[in-house]
Design an enzyme around this catalytic site. Sequence first.
Site, PDB file in Angstrom:
ATOM      1  N   CYS A   1       0.806  -1.222   0.000  1.00 17.29           N
ATOM      2  CA  CYS A   1       0.000   0.000   0.000  1.00 17.29           C
ATOM      3  C   CYS A   1       0.835   1.265   0.000  1.00 17.29           C
ATOM      4  O   CYS A   1       0.285   2.372  -0.022  1.00 17.29           O
ATOM      5  CB  CYS A   1      -0.976  -0.005   1.178  1.00 17.29           C
ATOM      6  SG  CYS A   1      -0.298  -0.637   2.708  1.00 17.29           S
TER       7      CYS A   1
ATOM      8  N   HIS B   1      -2.821   7.494   6.404  1.00 18.12           N
ATOM      9  CA  HIS B   1      -2.984   6.162   5.808  1.00 18.12           C
ATOM     10  C   HIS B   1      -4.234   5.510   6.383  1.00 18.12           C
ATOM     11  O   HIS B   1      -5.066   5.007   5.640  1.00 18.12           O
ATOM     12  CB  HIS B   1      -1.742   5.321   6.091  1.00 18.12           C
ATOM     13  CG  HIS B   1      -1.728   4.001   5.404  1.00 18.12           C
ATOM     14  ND1 HIS B   1      -2.004   3.854   4.055  1.00 18.12           N
ATOM     15  CD2 HIS B   1      -1.468   2.750   5.867  1.00 18.12           C
ATOM     16  CE1 HIS B   1      -1.920   2.575   3.731  1.00 18.12           C
ATOM     17  NE2 HIS B   1      -1.594   1.883   4.808  1.00 18.12           N
TER      18      HIS B   1
ATOM     19  N   HIS C   1      -9.823   0.589   1.415  1.00 18.11           N
ATOM     20  CA  HIS C   1      -8.371   0.515   1.188  1.00 18.11           C
ATOM     21  C   HIS C   1      -8.140   0.004  -0.226  1.00 18.11           C
ATOM     22  O   HIS C   1      -8.404  -1.158  -0.534  1.00 18.11           O
ATOM     23  CB  HIS C   1      -7.741  -0.427   2.207  1.00 18.11           C
ATOM     24  CG  HIS C   1      -6.249  -0.379   2.237  1.00 18.11           C
ATOM     25  ND1 HIS C   1      -5.504   0.304   1.299  1.00 18.11           N
ATOM     26  CD2 HIS C   1      -5.335  -0.944   3.083  1.00 18.11           C
ATOM     27  CE1 HIS C   1      -4.223   0.174   1.565  1.00 18.11           C
ATOM     28  NE2 HIS C   1      -4.095  -0.576   2.641  1.00 18.11           N
TER      29      HIS C   1
END
EC number: 2.3.1.41
Length: 278
Positions: free
Chosen positions: A56, A196, A232
């Site tokens: 990620c 994040h 996500h």
Amino acid sequence: MGGLTVFSDGVQNLIEKGYRKITPFFIPYAITNMSSALLAIDLGLMGPNYSISTACATSNYCFYAAANHIRRGEAEMMIAGGTEAAIIPIGLGGFVACRALSQRNDDPQTASRPWDKDRDGFVMGEGAGVLVMESLEHAMKRGAPIIAEYLGGAVNCDAYHMTDPRSDGLGVSSCIERSLEDAGVSPEEVNYINAHATSTLAGDLAEINAIKKVFKNTSGIKINATKSMIGHCLGAAGGLEAIATVKAITTGWLHPSINQFVCASFLFNAPCLFCKVY
């Protein structure tokens, strides 16, 4: 993760029908750099062209690499970002096996809840976020609308665990410090952070601990979580959140962090409503 659907379909055809039924595009479309290669062919873009796969963090690695190519004079313009499409049975199944996903199946609309006391994992998303990055001289020469300036960046590894971050956030905090140094920006000048914030128990805590370590006085910092609304998006996450950050800069408005019902005790300054940054 590359062309996961092509890979999954190829494996299924191999098992059910034999190798002769595997598409000749199986290998080209399964490798991670094919999307940028096809874009280069379509637009006639030469120069540095490659893929980065760092989970990620992928999009941010790409922005960092692209900016450095421009800084070194190796390119005048780079197209950089991330894309991901992993919502298929094998993709979801893999993350379920990792125990990374939220299990709030009875209330999926509120399952992605970064920083909430009852968060239990992330919700998978798909998408793409791509920026055109170029030198100031090149942008001015072609009359491009300049919407933001890249000041600096850094990359790092916390050398700790395959999936879990260090609880003290050392890997993150040191990366932030190096990024600020590269950008020539002091911690006191920062007034907004797009976090994040994946909605995992360990990740959210470690990130906030890292932010608190770098920014001693957080009273003037606003922070929000894009993933609360879109989930996500894995390799595309940083690209999408870079766009959200650029929009915050150009409009002065922050999007909300939704699904915060009982905020965790470590949280600070997370706007649950739209707010304007001055």
